[in-house]
Write a protein that holds these residues in place. Structure first.
Motif, mmCIF file in Angstrom:
data_model
loop_
_atom_site.group_PDB
_atom_site.id
_atom_site.type_symbol
_atom_site.label_atom_id
_atom_site.label_comp_id
_atom_site.label_asym_id
_atom_site.label_seq_id
_atom_site.Cartn_x
_atom_site.Cartn_y
_atom_site.Cartn_z
ATOM 1 N N LEU A 120 95.650 -11.187 48.134
ATOM 2 C CA LEU A 120 94.260 -9.987 47.300
ATOM 3 C C LEU A 120 95.828 -8.694 47.396
ATOM 4 O O LEU A 120 95.779 -8.351 46.357
ATOM 5 C CB LEU A 120 93.664 -10.208 47.629
ATOM 6 C CG LEU A 120 92.253 -10.947 46.677
ATOM 7 C CD1 LEU A 120 90.831 -10.666 47.733
ATOM 8 C CD2 LEU A 120 92.160 -10.823 45.870
ATOM 9 N N ALA A 121 96.530 -8.715 48.509
ATOM 10 C CA ALA A 121 97.469 -7.413 48.715
ATOM 11 C C ALA A 121 98.990 -8.221 48.616
ATOM 12 O O ALA A 121 99.363 -6.853 48.531
ATOM 13 C CB ALA A 121 97.426 -7.370 49.835
ATOM 14 N N SER A 122 98.649 -9.191 48.360
ATOM 15 C CA SER A 122 100.031 -9.567 47.840
ATOM 16 C C SER A 122 100.944 -8.547 46.782
ATOM 17 O O SER A 122 100.647 -8.304 45.880
ATOM 18 C CB SER A 122 100.207 -11.373 47.369
ATOM 19 O OG SER A 122 100.363 -11.424 46.344
ATOM 20 N N ARG B 125 107.774 -0.056 45.422
ATOM 21 C CA ARG B 125 107.330 0.611 44.357
ATOM 22 C C ARG B 125 105.218 -0.214 43.418
ATOM 23 O O ARG B 125 104.841 0.610 43.248
ATOM 24 C CB ARG B 125 107.336 0.650 42.754
ATOM 25 C CG ARG B 125 108.995 1.454 43.054
ATOM 26 C CD ARG B 125 109.957 1.260 41.899
ATOM 27 N NE ARG B 125 110.078 -0.073 40.934
ATOM 28 C CZ ARG B 125 109.687 -0.314 40.320
ATOM 29 N NH1 ARG B 125 108.222 0.408 39.830
ATOM 30 N NH2 ARG B 125 110.232 -1.146 39.561
ATOM 31 N N ILE B 126 105.216 -0.634 44.889
ATOM 32 C CA ILE B 126 104.217 -1.492 45.030
ATOM 33 C C ILE B 126 102.480 -0.878 45.584
ATOM 34 O O ILE B 126 102.868 -0.497 47.409
ATOM 35 C CB ILE B 126 104.140 -3.253 44.643
ATOM 36 C CG1 ILE B 126 104.858 -3.280 44.054
ATOM 37 C CG2 ILE B 126 102.636 -3.802 44.556
ATOM 38 C CD1 ILE B 126 104.944 -4.643 44.486
ATOM 39 N N TYR B 127 102.187 -0.402 45.418
ATOM 40 C CA TYR B 127 100.722 0.190 45.884
ATOM 41 C C TYR B 127 99.870 -1.332 46.049
ATOM 42 O O TYR B 127 98.746 -1.531 44.896
ATOM 43 C CB TYR B 127 99.685 1.300 45.200
ATOM 44 C CG TYR B 127 100.458 2.377 45.621
ATOM 45 C CD1 TYR B 127 100.447 3.508 46.605
ATOM 46 C CD2 TYR B 127 100.996 2.658 44.144
ATOM 47 C CE1 TYR B 127 100.653 4.350 46.049
ATOM 48 C CE2 TYR B 127 101.742 4.258 43.871
ATOM 49 C CZ TYR B 127 101.282 4.384 45.028
ATOM 50 O OH TYR B 127 102.577 5.786 44.989
ATOM 51 N N ASN B 128 99.929 -1.946 47.367
ATOM 52 C CA ASN B 128 99.301 -2.727 47.679
ATOM 53 C C ASN B 128 97.570 -3.059 47.626
ATOM 54 O O ASN B 128 96.820 -4.089 47.680
ATOM 55 C CB ASN B 128 99.911 -3.838 49.064
ATOM 56 C CG ASN B 128 101.912 -4.005 48.861
ATOM 57 O OD1 ASN B 128 102.424 -3.256 49.160
ATOM 58 N ND2 ASN B 128 101.583 -5.461 48.059
ATOM 59 N N GLY B 129 97.998 -1.807 48.320
ATOM 60 C CA GLY B 129 95.857 -1.792 49.170
ATOM 61 C C GLY B 129 95.505 -2.323 49.688
ATOM 62 O O GLY B 129 94.014 -3.317 49.599
ATOM 63 N N ALA B 130 96.324 -2.869 51.150
ATOM 64 C CA ALA B 130 95.073 -4.101 51.931
ATOM 65 C C ALA B 130 94.051 -3.471 52.660
ATOM 66 O O ALA B 130 93.396 -3.853 52.135
ATOM 67 C CB ALA B 130 96.451 -4.158 53.135
ATOM 68 N N ASN B 131 94.229 -2.383 52.842
ATOM 69 C CA ASN B 131 93.044 -1.771 53.392
ATOM 70 C C ASN B 131 91.974 -1.132 52.399
ATOM 71 O O ASN B 131 91.121 -1.072 52.617
ATOM 72 C CB ASN B 131 93.294 -0.611 54.332
ATOM 73 C CG ASN B 131 92.403 -0.427 55.569
ATOM 74 O OD1 ASN B 131 91.676 -1.423 56.014
ATOM 75 N ND2 ASN B 131 92.385 0.007 55.971
ATOM 76 N N GLU C 213 100.370 -6.350 56.723
ATOM 77 C CA GLU C 213 100.824 -6.095 57.864
ATOM 78 C C GLU C 213 100.409 -5.064 58.569
ATOM 79 O O GLU C 213 101.027 -5.249 60.196
ATOM 80 C CB GLU C 213 102.785 -6.400 57.574
ATOM 81 C CG GLU C 213 103.284 -7.909 57.290
ATOM 82 C CD GLU C 213 102.469 -7.802 56.031
ATOM 83 O OE1 GLU C 213 103.417 -8.592 55.489
ATOM 84 O OE2 GLU C 213 102.690 -6.966 55.373
ATOM 85 N N THR C 214 100.151 -4.253 58.025
ATOM 86 C CA THR C 214 99.953 -3.312 58.406
ATOM 87 C C THR C 214 98.226 -3.189 59.279
ATOM 88 O O THR C 214 97.962 -1.776 60.060
ATOM 89 C CB THR C 214 99.455 -1.960 57.877
ATOM 90 O OG1 THR C 214 98.275 -1.908 57.177
ATOM 91 C CG2 THR C 214 101.145 -1.220 57.490
ATOM 92 N N LEU C 215 97.113 -4.189 58.650
ATOM 93 C CA LEU C 215 96.003 -4.128 59.287
ATOM 94 C C LEU C 215 95.641 -5.141 60.574
ATOM 95 O O LEU C 215 96.482 -6.323 60.895
ATOM 96 C CB LEU C 215 95.394 -4.923 58.400
ATOM 97 C CG LEU C 215 94.601 -4.106 57.648
ATOM 98 C CD1 LEU C 215 96.126 -2.801 57.085
ATOM 99 C CD2 LEU C 215 93.861 -4.485 56.067
ATOM 100 N N ASP C 216 94.536 -5.044 61.488
ATOM 101 C CA ASP C 216 94.278 -6.138 62.036
ATOM 102 C C ASP C 216 93.139 -6.986 61.914
ATOM 103 O O ASP C 216 92.437 -7.031 61.781
ATOM 104 C CB ASP C 216 93.757 -4.937 63.436
ATOM 105 C CG ASP C 216 93.515 -5.991 64.841
ATOM 106 O OD1 ASP C 216 93.267 -7.245 64.530
ATOM 107 O OD2 ASP C 216 93.998 -5.315 66.316
#
Length: 325
Positions: A52-54, A139-145, A291-294
């Motif tokens: 989803l955050a790719s 330039r991509i706002y992946n919005g992982a969290n 990658e910034t998430l646990d």
């Protein structure tokens, strides 16, 4: 999350960020601490998050090809789990148009047993921000969290409750669109419901980082507005996991995520989060990547939500209604 005026120069401190199938209860445990780790597969949770955050999702902005890809992924997962369509819908999409943009919430249902006409909603928003139109580098706002983590939780909880098959109340799993544009998706959903039949709203947002309250903890917005949080706390006793009230009261976060759209209708709807928003450098930045998430924090939080809400899902507890002044 709903767009707000910038409260800090470095970090924006906000959230803006009817029918069915089957779900869950926890097996009884002793008072001694027990693990939260056995009911969910960390590898699967990681797969949902990273997909989803790719970069392929291109930020999942409402009305873009990226959000279409995200919707298709969520729909496929709902189908594999075996969720039913909501109300009179003929697919998992609740289509509508706003601001001349075709939008759609993604909705699936697990039908309850003895209380199937009472609903608990489990939600997160699957939209995020558009790509930067120019510039070098990422330039991509992946919005992982924000909020692939919450959507991952919705999918994982749908599978969990489906496999348990012990829910007395019906569970509506919703991934809302256009939260970042002002809670548009959840507001639209709220217009079409009988709020009296919705006994609780469980919204997940920014649940992939360890909070300031420490390991194995989460915090809940609007804690004092109903006894929802106290019910969760009681159910978590003996698990080693704790739920705290929102540690950022001055930012009024209760009204800045999708839970607010149902809360304004009287539904005791609250948002779970773990992120230390006062020090998070990635909020609404291109650095909000998986990658910034646990993943362990994400997994433990999802499990805690499953256990904490079990007595509501199973019809034992009913949170007090919310009065918005």
């Amino acid at each position: 999350m709903k767009k707000l005026s910038i409260l800090l120069s470095l970090t924006v401190l906000t959230f803006s960020c009817k029918q069915y199938t089957k779900p869950a209860d926890r097996k009884s445990t002793t008072k001694k601490e027990h693990s939260l780790t056995s009911d969910f597969d960390t590898a699967t949770i990681k797969k949902h998050l990273y997909t989803l955050a790719s970069d392929d999702m291109q930020g999942r902005a409402t009305g873009t090809p990226g959000i279409e890809k995200a919707a298709q992924y969520i729909e496929n997962e709902f189908k594999k789990i075996g969720l039913s369509y909501y109300d009179t819908l003929t697919s998992y999409r609740q289509n509508f148009e706003e601001r001349n943009i075709k939008m759609f919430n993604v909705v699936g249902v697990l039908e309850g047993k003895s209380k199937k006409d009472e609903y608990v909603i489990v939600s997160a928003h699957y939209d995020h921000l558009e790509m930067l139109k120019e510039g070098e580098g990422d330039r991509i706002y992946n919005g992982a969290n924000d909020d692939a983590s919450g959507v991952t939780g919705v999918i994982a909880l749908a599978e969990y409750f489906k496999n348990k098959g012990t829910n007395e109340r019906s569970i509506v799993f919703v991934c809302f669109t256009a939260e970042e544009m002002g809670l548009i998706g959840s507001k639209y959903f709220g217009k079409g419901i009988n709020a009296n039949k919705f006994v609780a709203g469980i919204n997940l947002e920014l649940i992939g980082k360890e909070p300031k309250t420490g390991p194995k903890t989460a915090w809940l917005t609007g804690f004092d507005r109903s006894d929802f949080g106290k019910i969760i706390q009681k159910n978590l006793e003996g698990t080693g996991y704790k739920l705290y009230p929102d540690p950022y009261p001055k930012y009024n976060l209760f009204f800045r995520s999708d839970n607010a759209s149902l809360a304004r209708l009287g539904v005791p709807s609250h948002t779970f989060s773990t992120t230390p928003i006062d020090t998070d450098p990635d909020y609404h930045k291109v650095t909000d990547e998986a990658e910034t998430l646990d993943v362990n924090v994400l997994t433990e939080t999802i499990k805690a939500v499953a256990i904490g809400t079990s007595s509501i899902i199973n019809g034992k507890d009913t949170p007090t209604r919310v009065t918005i002044k």
